[in-house]
Design an enzyme around this catalytic site. Structure first.
Site, mmCIF file in Angstrom:
data_model
loop_
_atom_site.group_PDB
_atom_site.id
_atom_site.type_symbol
_atom_site.label_atom_id
_atom_site.label_comp_id
_atom_site.label_asym_id
_atom_site.label_seq_id
_atom_site.Cartn_x
_atom_site.Cartn_y
_atom_site.Cartn_z
ATOM 1 N N ILE A 89 0.859 -1.201 0.000
ATOM 2 C CA ILE A 89 0.000 0.000 0.000
ATOM 3 C C ILE A 89 0.887 1.240 0.000
ATOM 4 O O ILE A 89 0.665 2.194 -0.749
ATOM 5 C CB ILE A 89 -0.934 0.007 1.240
ATOM 6 C CG1 ILE A 89 -1.882 -1.190 1.182
ATOM 7 C CG2 ILE A 89 -1.709 1.317 1.336
ATOM 8 C CD1 ILE A 89 -2.719 -1.393 2.435
ATOM 9 N N GLN A 147 2.337 1.917 -3.352
ATOM 10 C CA GLN A 147 1.348 2.521 -4.243
ATOM 11 C C GLN A 147 1.146 4.001 -3.891
ATOM 12 O O GLN A 147 1.007 4.854 -4.754
ATOM 13 C CB GLN A 147 0.022 1.745 -4.129
ATOM 14 C CG GLN A 147 -1.180 2.416 -4.762
ATOM 15 C CD GLN A 147 -1.040 2.570 -6.277
ATOM 16 O OE1 GLN A 147 -0.287 1.834 -6.924
ATOM 17 N NE2 GLN A 147 -1.735 3.548 -6.842
ATOM 18 N N GLU A 148 1.185 4.295 -2.603
ATOM 19 C CA GLU A 148 0.920 5.667 -2.157
ATOM 20 C C GLU A 148 2.108 6.600 -2.420
ATOM 21 O O GLU A 148 1.934 7.711 -2.909
ATOM 22 C CB GLU A 148 0.604 5.669 -0.652
ATOM 23 C CG GLU A 148 -0.728 5.029 -0.305
ATOM 24 C CD GLU A 148 -1.926 5.883 -0.718
ATOM 25 O OE1 GLU A 148 -1.725 7.045 -1.104
ATOM 26 O OE2 GLU A 148 -3.058 5.377 -0.675
ATOM 27 N N SER A 149 3.304 6.165 -2.031
ATOM 28 C CA SER A 149 4.426 7.113 -2.019
ATOM 29 C C SER A 149 5.688 6.607 -2.709
ATOM 30 O O SER A 149 6.699 7.307 -2.721
ATOM 31 C CB SER A 149 4.803 7.404 -0.565
ATOM 32 O OG SER A 149 5.306 6.219 0.027
ATOM 33 N N TYR A 164 -5.890 1.195 -8.613
ATOM 34 C CA TYR A 164 -5.249 1.305 -7.294
ATOM 35 C C TYR A 164 -5.167 -0.080 -6.626
ATOM 36 O O TYR A 164 -4.108 -0.522 -6.184
ATOM 37 C CB TYR A 164 -6.087 2.275 -6.458
ATOM 38 C CG TYR A 164 -5.627 2.531 -5.050
ATOM 39 C CD1 TYR A 164 -4.656 3.497 -4.789
ATOM 40 C CD2 TYR A 164 -6.188 1.853 -3.980
ATOM 41 C CE1 TYR A 164 -4.256 3.765 -3.483
ATOM 42 C CE2 TYR A 164 -5.796 2.113 -2.677
ATOM 43 C CZ TYR A 164 -4.834 3.071 -2.433
ATOM 44 O OH TYR A 164 -4.441 3.331 -1.149
#
Ligand code: GLU
Length: 483
Positions: free
Chosen positions: A311, A314-316, A441
């Site tokens: 996660i 994917q986010e940063s 996502y």
């Protein structure tokens, strides 16, 4: 440090020894000729399944096995009401183990071939594949089968791929290959990558899953027509065959089989060479700094640390100072409000961000109706987190209107993109949304999670508790440890 090393070596020896005992007990417990496989399974309360280690079939995953064949075998053992005893070996040994009664079922992505039917029976077909010729994308490769004799082909000994090459030789007499005694096509893919051989053959379903781990490899030519995949069972074991048949009828009717396929193969569609290559680089260069924080949060909240790391990627992309134009920040890209809600004081502090992100994930999962179970529950939570729960609810309404199942991610994911079309969003409470984003996502997170499972596959040997061993086993164990 020294103590740690000793501990590690001891653990290693224990694993080796326990595997030895497991092998021994498997080889000792072959079927008696007077008792049918199903009688033996019910009498001993144990279903022995032989499989093949491959991300598309079965991975031990540090003592917490995963994989399509594992899930099928587990469900079949539950269907029979017995314990599952699963072990992995090569494809040829798996077939031999069925012939000599060492295992009751071979659930190993096995192709049904005429030659194999002489020595084993097969259950119903549950998947269809084609054989793919695999080579490095940056090297010269054959344009058609006529050019095959000019290449060095390595093929898995005892596999359906070898049978196919033998058939092809009737039309291409110069065809040549090297039959390799490997446990799985993964080793052959590694050999192609390392240029020990130029080409190999892999089943299409397995290549779809494993190509992500070998970004340099490509599928070049389809070598076979569609082949059926099925479980191998001992010849003439009618009762076991009947149980296997009725089990597959049941999981087909309940669409459980489709859900398992979706879980293991369904989302793998977008392979991107550059994405995978840069993921591997970041895994080596950036993740080590944060890895312990993911591990710790995983332990604290009972979430797989690799999922939290996926996660975060994917986010940063694992950049602790990441900031988006909308003001979300840090490894888990928390908004100001979320950070306040989770008592995160400094969003750019890796530990705080990961810990807060993990707690937030649990919190958003709680919003999903209880009847929706893992893994759909998790995909819904992530999608809701990304697009907003109102929009997710709207997409579930669209799913329901179309007569599909609004509790299944695989169904709802088809309707989410419609939220950007006026014809649909004008009929819904929360209005327009870019609904294809949460789909992407979730897919990305699943991909990154798989990549992490793959990259960490050889770490952390499970430590076996000596107390679980019987007296003679312990005696032998200490004799070996003392040497
Ligand atoms: N379907 C192949 C066979 O039955 C699997 C071989 C493999 O990928 O290991 O031989």
């Amino acid at each position: 440090m020294k103590a740690e090393k000793i501990q590690y070596w001891r653990a290693f020896k224990l694993v080796a020894i326990v595997s030895f005992f497991a092998g021994l007990s498997a080889s000792l417990s072959t079927c008696s000729p007077n008792i049918s496989p199903i009688e033996e399974i019910l009498a001993t309360g144990e279903l022995r399944v032989v499989t093949r280690e491959n991300p598309a079939t079965y991975s031990p995953n540090n003592g917490d096995p995963i994989g399509f064949e594992y899930d099928l075998a587990k469900r079949f053992s539950e269907y029979l009401g017995v314990e599952l005893n699963i072990y992995s070996t090569s494809v040829s040994q798996a077939l031999l183990d069925i012939e000599n009664g060492r295992a009751h079922i071979a659930a190993a992505g096995l192709s049904v071939t005429e030659a194999r039917k002489l020595s084993v029976d097969f259950g119903p077909n549950y998947q269809e594949v084609t054989q793919q010729l695999i080579g490095r994308r940056d090297r010269k490769h054959p344009k058609d089968l006529n050019e095959l004799p000019y290449y060095k082909i390595g093929v898995l000994a005892g596999s359906s791929h070898l049978e196919r090459l033998i058939q092809l030789r009737a039309s291409f007499p110069d065809l040549n290959w090297d039959a390799q005694k490997a446990e799985s096509t993964i080793e052959l893919m590694e050999s192609v990558r390392n240029e020990n051989i130029e080409l190999t053959i892999v089943d299409s379903n397995e290549f779809a899953v494993t190509q992500r781990y070998f970004p340099k490899l490509n599928s070049l030519i389809e070598l076979s027509d569609i082949q059926e995949i099925a479980w191998a069972i001992p010849k003439n074991s009618t009762e076991l065959q009947n149980k296997v048949n009725s089990f597959f009828t049941e999981i087909e009717t309940s669409s459980e089989l489709d859900q398992l396929k979706e879980l293991h193969f369904g989302y793998i569609n977008s392979f991107d060479y550059f994405e995978v290559t840069s993921f591997k680089k970041n895994y080596e260069n950036l993740l080590p700094e944060f890895r312990n924080f993911f591990l710790q949060a995983g332990i604290d909240y009972g979430i797989d640390w690799k999922l939290l790391a996926a996660i975060s990627y994917q986010e940063s992309h694992w950049r602790k100072n990441a900031v988006s134009p909308t003001g979300v920040k840090g490894l888990m890209m928390l908004t100001n409000n979320t950070a306040a809600e989770m008592n995160v004081v400094d969003r750019t502090d890796p530990q705080q961000s990961i810990d807060g992100g993990a707690r937030y994930l649990l919190k958003i999962q709680d919003k999903i109706p209880e009847r929706i179970l893992f893994p759909d529950r998790l995909w819904f939570a992530l999608a809701g987190y990304n697009v907003g729960f109102g929009h997710l609810e709207d997409a579930r309404i669209l799913t329901q209107r179309a007569g599909r199942n609004a509790d299944l991610w695989s169904d709802v994911r088809e309707f989410l993109p419609l939220l950007s079309e006026k014809e649909y969003y004008s009929t819904l409470r929360f209005g327009k949304a870019r609904g294809s984003e949460p789909v992407k996502y979730v897919e990305n997170i699943r991909d990154y999670h798989d990549l992490l499972i793959w990259l960490t596959r050889n770490e952390n040997m499970p430590v076996i508790n000596d107390e679980e061993l019987s007296e003679p086993e312990r005696k032998t164990l200490f004799q070996i440890l003392d040497n």
